[in-house]
Design a protein around this motif. Sequence first.
Motif, PDB file in Angstrom:
ATOM      1  N   GLU A  96       0.982  -1.043   0.081  1.00 45.90           N
ATOM      2  CA  GLU A  96       0.021  -0.003   0.102  1.00 45.90           C
ATOM      3  C   GLU A  96       0.939   1.266   0.096  1.00 45.90           C
ATOM      4  O   GLU A  96       0.371   2.268  -0.111  1.00 45.90           O
ATOM      5  N   GLY A  97       2.016   1.066   0.096  1.00 50.64           N
ATOM      6  CA  GLY A  97       2.961   2.203   0.088  1.00 50.64           C
ATOM      7  C   GLY A  97       3.591   2.682   1.372  1.00 50.64           C
ATOM      8  O   GLY A  97       4.171   4.041   1.533  1.00 50.64           O
ATOM      9  N   GLU A 127       7.976   8.698  -2.710  1.00 51.82           N
ATOM     10  CA  GLU A 127       9.161   9.740  -2.836  1.00 51.82           C
ATOM     11  C   GLU A 127       8.620  11.245  -2.647  1.00 51.82           C
ATOM     12  O   GLU A 127       7.564  11.537  -2.980  1.00 51.82           O
ATOM     13  N   GLY A 128       9.486  11.686  -1.659  1.00 51.33           N
ATOM     14  CA  GLY A 128       9.296  12.994  -1.215  1.00 51.33           C
ATOM     15  C   GLY A 128       8.226  13.232  -0.337  1.00 51.33           C
ATOM     16  O   GLY A 128       7.970  14.372   0.007  1.00 51.33           O
ATOM     17  N   CYS A 129       7.627  12.146   0.299  1.00 47.95           N
ATOM     18  CA  CYS A 129       6.562  12.439   1.347  1.00 47.95           C
ATOM     19  C   CYS A 129       7.343  11.967   2.790  1.00 47.95           C
ATOM     20  O   CYS A 129       7.745  10.768   2.929  1.00 47.95           O
ATOM     21  N   ASN A 130       7.233  12.634   3.614  1.00 48.46           N
ATOM     22  CA  ASN A 130       7.450  12.448   5.217  1.00 48.46           C
ATOM     23  C   ASN A 130       6.692  12.293   6.251  1.00 48.46           C
ATOM     24  O   ASN A 130       6.837  12.197   7.364  1.00 48.46           O
ATOM     25  N   TYR A 131       5.368  11.851   5.704  1.00 51.06           N
ATOM     26  CA  TYR A 131       4.060  11.642   6.485  1.00 51.06           C
ATOM     27  C   TYR A 131       4.186  10.455   7.384  1.00 51.06           C
ATOM     28  O   TYR A 131       4.696   9.477   6.959  1.00 51.06           O
ATOM     29  N   THR A 132       4.359  10.712   8.827  1.00 53.77           N
ATOM     30  CA  THR A 132       3.977   9.452   9.848  1.00 53.77           C
ATOM     31  C   THR A 132       2.802   9.663  10.699  1.00 53.77           C
ATOM     32  O   THR A 132       2.053  10.632  10.741  1.00 53.77           O
ATOM     33  N   HIS A 142      -4.829   8.819   3.997  1.00 51.94           N
ATOM     34  CA  HIS A 142      -3.325   9.527   3.471  1.00 51.94           C
ATOM     35  C   HIS A 142      -3.282   8.544   1.917  1.00 51.94           C
ATOM     36  O   HIS A 142      -2.762   9.285   1.095  1.00 51.94           O
ATOM     37  N   LYS A 143      -3.632   7.489   1.581  1.00 49.35           N
ATOM     38  CA  LYS A 143      -3.392   6.957   0.351  1.00 49.35           C
ATOM     39  C   LYS A 143      -4.517   7.839  -0.561  1.00 49.35           C
ATOM     40  O   LYS A 143      -4.109   7.973  -1.746  1.00 49.35           O
ATOM     41  N   THR A 144      -5.573   7.964  -0.068  1.00 51.50           N
ATOM     42  CA  THR A 144      -6.490   8.996  -0.926  1.00 51.50           C
ATOM     43  C   THR A 144      -6.052   9.954  -0.971  1.00 51.50           C
ATOM     44  O   THR A 144      -6.150  10.672  -2.226  1.00 51.50           O
ATOM     45  N   TYR A 145      -5.197  10.794  -0.246  1.00 57.06           N
ATOM     46  CA  TYR A 145      -4.663  11.941  -0.757  1.00 57.06           C
ATOM     47  C   TYR A 145      -3.695  11.831  -1.670  1.00 57.06           C
ATOM     48  O   TYR A 145      -3.683  12.648  -2.758  1.00 57.06           O
ATOM     49  N   HIS A 146      -2.831  10.886  -1.779  1.00 57.84           N
ATOM     50  CA  HIS A 146      -1.798  10.518  -2.834  1.00 57.84           C
ATOM     51  C   HIS A 146      -2.686  10.406  -4.316  1.00 57.84           C
ATOM     52  O   HIS A 146      -2.000  10.931  -5.103  1.00 57.84           O
ATOM     53  N   VAL A 147      -3.693   9.832  -4.135  1.00 53.90           N
ATOM     54  CA  VAL A 147      -4.229   9.178  -5.441  1.00 53.90           C
ATOM     55  C   VAL A 147      -4.778  10.841  -6.120  1.00 53.90           C
ATOM     56  O   VAL A 147      -4.623  10.963  -7.291  1.00 53.90           O
ATOM     57  N   LYS A 148      -5.591  11.497  -5.229  1.00 46.57           N
ATOM     58  CA  LYS A 148      -5.736  12.709  -5.448  1.00 46.57           C
ATOM     59  C   LYS A 148      -4.595  13.713  -5.932  1.00 46.57           C
ATOM     60  O   LYS A 148      -4.834  14.587  -7.009  1.00 46.57           O
ATOM     61  N   ASP A 149      -3.593  13.784  -5.133  1.00 52.82           N
ATOM     62  CA  ASP A 149      -2.283  14.342  -5.629  1.00 52.82           C
ATOM     63  C   ASP A 149      -1.804  13.824  -7.107  1.00 52.82           C
ATOM     64  O   ASP A 149      -1.420  14.968  -7.707  1.00 52.82           O
TER      65      ASP A 149
END
Length: 215
Positions: A96-97, A127-132, A142-149
């Motif tokens: 899931e990344g 890549e480029g994401c430091n979210y914890t 957060h996965k949905t955030y990346h899909v939208k991004d």
Amino acid sequence: REHFHCLECTNKVFSKKEEMIRHFKWHKKRDESLQHGFMRYSPTDDCSDRFAACSHNRKQTHYHCLKESCDKVYISTSDVQMHANYHRKDSAIMQEGFQRFRASEDCGQADCSYSGQRTTHFHCMREGCNYTFKNKADMEKHKTYHVKDEQLTKDGFKKFMKQEDCPFEGCKFSRVVNHIHCIRPDCNYVLHSSNQIFAHKRKHERQDHDQNYRR
């Protein structure tokens, strides 16, 4: 004289059928443990060639985890199955990344707010994401955030949350509010709502159409 050769072992020969059956079961149990990601050793096996400091060597049946960077060893098959489930869940999380760190593990990330706190938490591995985060329920969000991004990037935009630094020089909205930058060449427009995206995208499409028409 009747005797039996093991086709999987080197120089293993048995004169008694009972010994052959016992050895066959030994292979079967080891194969079953390998399916769970463990190497099974019986009291007659020497595991010191791979696990030098093992306290169970030649004393009792035990199982070594074969996963990279995992030094777990168990004597109970129920513990083996439980640990195998842990790795299966970890693999699913990685697909899931994300990467999970248990409370007993150090993530080794100096900028992680949970580092050294001995708490289970997750890192986004994109890549480029430091979210914890600590709550597994936040993973899907957060996965949905990346899909939208990713979709925004395809449309020519980049969104920045108020808790992250905006790399656009002189941006007065960095770490103030959520905002969206148009990333098309020579465009410095900043949007404050996703509702504005369609209209701004159409503006660029009309400009592109006019330029192509003039050529």
